[in-house]
Design an enzyme around this catalytic site. Sequence first.
Site, PDB file in Angstrom:
ATOM      1  N   ASN A 142       0.871  -1.171   0.000  1.00 61.75           N
ATOM      2  CA  ASN A 142       0.000   0.000   0.000  1.00 61.75           C
ATOM      3  C   ASN A 142       0.911   1.226   0.000  1.00 61.75           C
ATOM      4  O   ASN A 142       1.493   1.558   1.027  1.00 61.75           O
ATOM      5  CB  ASN A 142      -0.890  -0.042   1.254  1.00 61.75           C
ATOM      6  CG  ASN A 142      -1.683   1.233   1.452  1.00 61.75           C
ATOM      7  OD1 ASN A 142      -1.772   2.062   0.552  1.00 61.75           O
ATOM      8  ND2 ASN A 142      -2.267   1.379   2.638  1.00 61.75           N
ATOM      9  N   LYS A 181       0.122   4.257  -0.289  1.00 62.22           N
ATOM     10  CA  LYS A 181      -0.502   5.455   0.302  1.00 62.22           C
ATOM     11  C   LYS A 181      -0.258   6.650  -0.624  1.00 62.22           C
ATOM     12  O   LYS A 181      -0.204   6.477  -1.832  1.00 62.22           O
ATOM     13  CB  LYS A 181       0.010   5.667   1.725  1.00 62.22           C
ATOM     14  CG  LYS A 181      -0.133   4.397   2.569  1.00 62.22           C
ATOM     15  CD  LYS A 181       0.104   4.592   4.037  1.00 62.22           C
ATOM     16  CE  LYS A 181      -0.081   3.253   4.753  1.00 62.22           C
ATOM     17  NZ  LYS A 181       0.039   3.370   6.214  1.00 62.22           N
ATOM     18  N   HIS A 206      -9.417   1.315   4.810  1.00 60.68           N
ATOM     19  CA  HIS A 206      -8.150   1.494   5.520  1.00 60.68           C
ATOM     20  C   HIS A 206      -8.368   2.438   6.701  1.00 60.68           C
ATOM     21  O   HIS A 206      -9.150   3.385   6.605  1.00 60.68           O
ATOM     22  CB  HIS A 206      -7.077   2.045   4.572  1.00 60.68           C
ATOM     23  CG  HIS A 206      -5.716   2.005   5.186  1.00 60.68           C
ATOM     24  ND1 HIS A 206      -5.296   2.965   6.082  1.00 60.68           N
ATOM     25  CD2 HIS A 206      -4.717   1.106   5.082  1.00 60.68           C
ATOM     26  CE1 HIS A 206      -4.076   2.653   6.485  1.00 60.68           C
ATOM     27  NE2 HIS A 206      -3.696   1.532   5.896  1.00 60.68           N
ATOM     28  N   GLU A 208      -6.723   4.791   7.785  1.00 57.71           N
ATOM     29  CA  GLU A 208      -6.474   6.211   7.494  1.00 57.71           C
ATOM     30  C   GLU A 208      -7.687   6.842   6.828  1.00 57.71           C
ATOM     31  O   GLU A 208      -7.970   8.016   7.024  1.00 57.71           O
ATOM     32  CB  GLU A 208      -5.206   6.347   6.636  1.00 57.71           C
ATOM     33  CG  GLU A 208      -3.963   6.105   7.494  1.00 57.71           C
ATOM     34  CD  GLU A 208      -2.758   5.564   6.763  1.00 57.71           C
ATOM     35  OE1 GLU A 208      -2.719   5.625   5.512  1.00 57.71           O
ATOM     36  OE2 GLU A 208      -1.847   5.061   7.441  1.00 57.71           O
ATOM     37  N   GLU A 216      -5.339  -4.824  10.643  1.00 55.85           N
ATOM     38  CA  GLU A 216      -4.267  -3.844  10.858  1.00 55.85           C
ATOM     39  C   GLU A 216      -4.539  -3.070  12.141  1.00 55.85           C
ATOM     40  O   GLU A 216      -5.326  -2.114  12.140  1.00 55.85           O
ATOM     41  CB  GLU A 216      -4.226  -2.847   9.699  1.00 55.85           C
ATOM     42  CG  GLU A 216      -3.946  -3.472   8.355  1.00 55.85           C
ATOM     43  CD  GLU A 216      -3.377  -2.442   7.388  1.00 55.85           C
ATOM     44  OE1 GLU A 216      -2.227  -2.627   6.984  1.00 55.85           O
ATOM     45  OE2 GLU A 216      -4.056  -1.461   7.081  1.00 55.85           O
ATOM     46  N   GLY A 220       2.729   2.239  10.769  1.00 54.59           N
ATOM     47  CA  GLY A 220       3.719   3.301  10.628  1.00 54.59           C
ATOM     48  C   GLY A 220       4.463   3.653  11.908  1.00 54.59           C
ATOM     49  O   GLY A 220       5.141   4.669  11.976  1.00 54.59           O
ATOM     50  N   SER A 268       3.500  -2.127  10.300  1.00 47.35           N
ATOM     51  CA  SER A 268       4.939  -2.206  10.537  1.00 47.35           C
ATOM     52  C   SER A 268       5.560  -3.549  10.143  1.00 47.35           C
ATOM     53  O   SER A 268       6.499  -4.018  10.791  1.00 47.35           O
ATOM     54  CB  SER A 268       5.270  -1.868  11.998  1.00 47.35           C
ATOM     55  OG  SER A 268       4.912  -0.524  12.291  1.00 47.35           O
TER      56      SER A 268
HETATM   57  P1  PGA Z   1       2.966   0.310   7.560  1.00 49.08           P
HETATM   58  O1  PGA Z   1       1.480   0.542   6.991  1.00 49.08           O
HETATM   59  O2  PGA Z   1       3.462  -0.977   6.987  1.00 49.08           O
HETATM   60  O3  PGA Z   1       3.737   1.504   7.082  1.00 49.08           O
HETATM   61  O4  PGA Z   1       2.853   0.242   9.045  1.00 49.08           O
HETATM   62  C1  PGA Z   1       0.597  -0.532   6.838  1.00 49.08           C
HETATM   63  C2  PGA Z   1      -0.717  -0.060   6.266  1.00 49.08           C
HETATM   64  O5  PGA Z   1      -1.193   1.017   6.672  1.00 49.08           O
HETATM   65  O6  PGA Z   1      -1.304  -0.726   5.415  1.00 49.08           O
END
Ligand code: PGA
Length: 251
Positions: free
Chosen positions: A12, A14, A98, A100, A168, A174, A213
């Site tokens: 992803n 983003k 997601h 976010e 997640e 992140g 992560s």
């Molecule tokens: P990350 O993000 O691997 O940077 O923690 C995962 C995600 O939001 O899908």
Amino acid sequence: MTDAIRPLIAGNWKMNGLKAAAAEFDAMLNGAAEVAGKADLLVCPPATLIAAFADKAHGKKVAVGAQDCHPKASGAHTGDIAAEMLADAGATAIIVGHSERRADHGESDALIRQKAEAVWRAGAVAIVCIGETQAQRDAGQTLDIVRGQLNGSLPDGSTAANLVVAYEPVWAIGTGLTPTSEDVEQIHGFIRELLTSRFKADGVAMRILYGGSVKPSNAAELMAVKNVNGALVGGASLKAADFLAIAKGCP
Ligand code: PGA
């Protein structure tokens, strides 16, 4: 039984990636054959890059996906993109729900369910994200949140072929933090039970990805956990070497 599920490593990107990122994607395409025995690979770049990446990926071992869609197929929705448009550009899977988007755009389970149905209408696979926040985890609500989001976000008619669940934990995204393998096993096992009770054989065979992560140094441990059928990778999916190393970590 779930051991037979072929892992999916999904990147992803983003809101990262200009046209110049094509070079990194080329490196992923070049290295993909080497890890193809381990996992299916999917890269979800920003919408602006989908068509170019899909053209490059034609006939290669990396699929191209998208990060969100509007529930409608067309209409007066300035700035939004329909699942049909993403599929037309070459996306074969679309992430919906997601955390976010749930946080930044106030997306509800009901909206995410409609988006998943839109993904199917466009002939693509829906990757539906769920996961608790730190505050919810601290309050001991993780399983309740997971159950509520699964019930609310997954449409009836979900199958192992048209839907992937991505667990997640928001606090792990992140941050460099990850749950313990024991925690992941417990929550993925809980998700598997819920999927099996609602979708029967499809629930048994449906992929459940872990996200938050994931990086080369922890991928092998996380991917070895029962009922973990791959990963949704953010930051580490931006570099071909890391993304491919994560796929290599699959059992
Ligand atoms: P990350 O993000 O691997 O940077 O923690 C995962 C995600 O939001 O899908």
